[in-house]
Design an enzyme around this catalytic site. Structure first.
Site, short mmCIF file in Angstrom:
data_model
loop_
_atom_site.label_atom_id
_atom_site.label_comp_id
_atom_site.label_asym_id
_atom_site.label_seq_id
_atom_site.Cartn_x
_atom_site.Cartn_y
_atom_site.Cartn_z
N ASP A 18 -4.89 61.51 -34.39
CA ASP A 18 -3.91 62.17 -33.52
C ASP A 18 -4.41 63.58 -33.17
OD1 ASP A 18 -1.63 62.51 -32.06
OD2 ASP A 18 -0.33 62.89 -33.79
N GLY A 19 -3.98 64.07 -32.00
CA GLY A 19 -4.23 65.46 -31.66
C GLY A 19 -5.27 65.68 -30.57
N ASN A 20 -5.70 64.60 -29.90
CA ASN A 20 -6.69 64.78 -28.82
C ASN A 20 -6.12 65.66 -27.71
OD1 ASN A 20 -8.18 62.94 -30.23
ND2 ASN A 20 -7.97 61.27 -28.76
N GLY A 21 -4.86 65.40 -27.36
CA GLY A 21 -4.23 66.16 -26.26
C GLY A 21 -4.09 67.63 -26.62
N ARG A 31 -6.49 66.56 -20.65
CA ARG A 31 -6.30 65.68 -21.82
C ARG A 31 -7.46 64.70 -22.01
NH1 ARG A 31 -1.56 65.03 -24.28
NH2 ARG A 31 -1.99 62.87 -24.78
N SER A 63 -2.39 52.30 -29.41
CA SER A 63 -1.24 51.59 -29.96
C SER A 63 -0.53 50.78 -28.88
CB SER A 63 -0.25 52.59 -30.57
OG SER A 63 0.43 53.30 -29.55
N ASN A 66 1.20 52.99 -26.71
CA ASN A 66 0.37 53.77 -25.78
C ASN A 66 0.33 53.15 -24.37
OD1 ASN A 66 -2.18 54.84 -28.20
ND2 ASN A 66 -0.29 55.86 -27.58
N ARG A 192 4.23 60.99 -39.81
CA ARG A 192 4.86 59.70 -39.54
C ARG A 192 3.80 58.61 -39.46
NH1 ARG A 192 6.40 62.96 -34.98
NH2 ARG A 192 4.71 62.77 -33.47
N SER A 194 3.96 55.87 -37.21
CA SER A 194 3.71 55.42 -35.83
C SER A 194 3.33 53.94 -35.72
CB SER A 194 2.64 56.29 -35.18
OG SER A 194 3.04 57.63 -35.17
C1 FPP Z 1 -3.85 60.55 -30.00
O1 FPP Z 1 -4.08 61.74 -29.35
C2 FPP Z 1 -4.92 59.58 -29.90
C3 FPP Z 1 -4.92 58.47 -29.10
C4 FPP Z 1 -3.96 58.18 -28.05
C5 FPP Z 1 -5.91 57.41 -29.29
C6 FPP Z 1 -7.20 57.79 -29.93
C7 FPP Z 1 -8.29 57.69 -28.95
C8 FPP Z 1 -9.52 58.19 -29.15
C9 FPP Z 1 -9.96 58.81 -30.39
C10 FPP Z 1 -10.55 58.15 -28.06
C11 FPP Z 1 -11.03 56.79 -27.69
C12 FPP Z 1 -11.37 55.91 -28.81
C13 FPP Z 1 -12.46 55.15 -28.88
C14 FPP Z 1 -12.64 54.19 -29.99
C15 FPP Z 1 -13.53 55.24 -27.88
P1 FPP Z 1 -2.90 62.26 -28.44
O2 FPP Z 1 -3.32 62.15 -27.03
O3 FPP Z 1 -1.62 61.57 -28.77
O4 FPP Z 1 -2.82 63.76 -28.91
P2 FPP Z 1 -1.58 64.73 -28.79
O5 FPP Z 1 -0.53 64.21 -29.72
O6 FPP Z 1 -2.13 66.05 -29.21
O7 FPP Z 1 -1.14 64.70 -27.35
#
Ligand code: FPP
Length: 261
Positions: A18-21, A31, A63, A66, A192, A194
């Site tokens: 979690d936390g890419n965004g 994002r 997920s 998602n 959590r 999720s």
């Molecule tokens: C949550 O970050 C992460 C995801 C939605 C999925 C994870 C995806 C990756 C790591 C990239 C692609 C994966 C592969 C295997 C190539 P978020 O966007 O919910 O972060 P945030 O809560 O900070 O917005």
């Protein structure tokens, strides 16, 4: 060297990435670049887990919920996944890592599914680590799908309702031969589950770190495993019943073979 007891590593680590965004926001980036950095972290952590000798790593990559994200983000994530499958076959081979996937895979775009099936077939014989991507995955959906398969066996007269026990349910999950995770890591601080591996994590140790997934490093993984090695796993028993030697390496195995489906 890293302070870990290599004889007591978790046999299976699951990660809610979690936390890419938020990572992208923090860098003033869109994002999708957070997801791209997240994909690099996937490669980094898979290699790190393999180097440490962890036999199984399962990553929550997309997920079931998602699918409700904006179309543009879904398309970007699917494109990233396809690129990852194309570019990482070499890394998987070099590290002797088998790729598997779990989830309602039939909802994935056909090109992604084709690449996925190809990489899974090409790595099926590799045995130093199993990397499982949870894709289009939900824990409740997995239990619904398992229930449907079991109900079919009952309707066909191949199983009686009285024969349904925990082992039967386990055997009808998506990857019945994968042991339950010993350690579940969640990045970015949210506490959590999720909808991740709801059946399999009943006695899993949880580790939440504030580090955002794209910034998660091998050192962070080592720290999570070190915390795990400090835990006393009792599996519902008393401390006195759970001698140290049985604690960390404990009851992660499950599932023999039985009715197919
Ligand atoms: C949550 O970050 C992460 C995801 C939605 C999925 C994870 C995806 C990756 C790591 C990239 C692609 C994966 C592969 C295997 C190539 P978020 O966007 O919910 O972060 P945030 O809560 O900070 O917005």
């Amino acid at each position: 060297m890293n302070g870990l007891d290599l004889t007591r590593l978790p046999k299976h680590i699951a990660v809610i990435m979690d936390g890419n965004g938020r990572w992208a926001d923090g860098q003033g980036l869109p994002r999708i670049l957070g997801h791209r950095a997240g994909a690099e972290a996937v490669r980094r952590i898979a290699e790190a887990a393999r180097e440490l000798g962890v036999p199984a790593l399962t990553l929550y990559a997309f997920s079931w919920e998602n699918w409700d994200r904006p179309d543009e983000e879904i398309q970007a994530l699917m494109a990233l996944l396809e690129q990852f499958l194309d570019s990482e076959l070499g890394t998987l081979r070099k590290n002797q890592i088998r790729l598997r996937a779990m989830g309602r895979l039939d909802r994935l775009p056909s090109t992604v599914l084709r690449h996925l099936n190809q990489v899974m077939a090409d790595t099926a014989h590799l045995d130093q680590m199993t990397l499982t991507l949870a894709l289009s995955y939900g824990g409740r959906q997995e239990l619904v799908d398992a229930s449907r398969r079991i109900a079919r066996l009952v309707c066909e007269g191949r199983l009686s309702p009285e024969q349904i026990d925990e082992a039967v349910v386990s055997r009808h999950l998506y990857l019945p031969d994968l042991p339950d995770p010993d350690l579940l890591i969640r990045t970015s601080g949210e506490q959590r589950l999720s909808n991740f591996l709801l059946w399999q994590i009943s006695y899993c140790e949880l580790y939440v770190t504030p580090t955002l997934w794209p910034a998660f490093t091998k050192d962070d993984l080592v720290q999570a495993i070190a915390a795990y090695q400090q835990r006393e796993r009792r599996f519902g028993k008393t401390g006195a019943q759970s001698p140290q030697s049985a604690q960390i390496n404990g009851a992660s195995g499950r599932r023999g073979g039985e009715v197919g489906g």
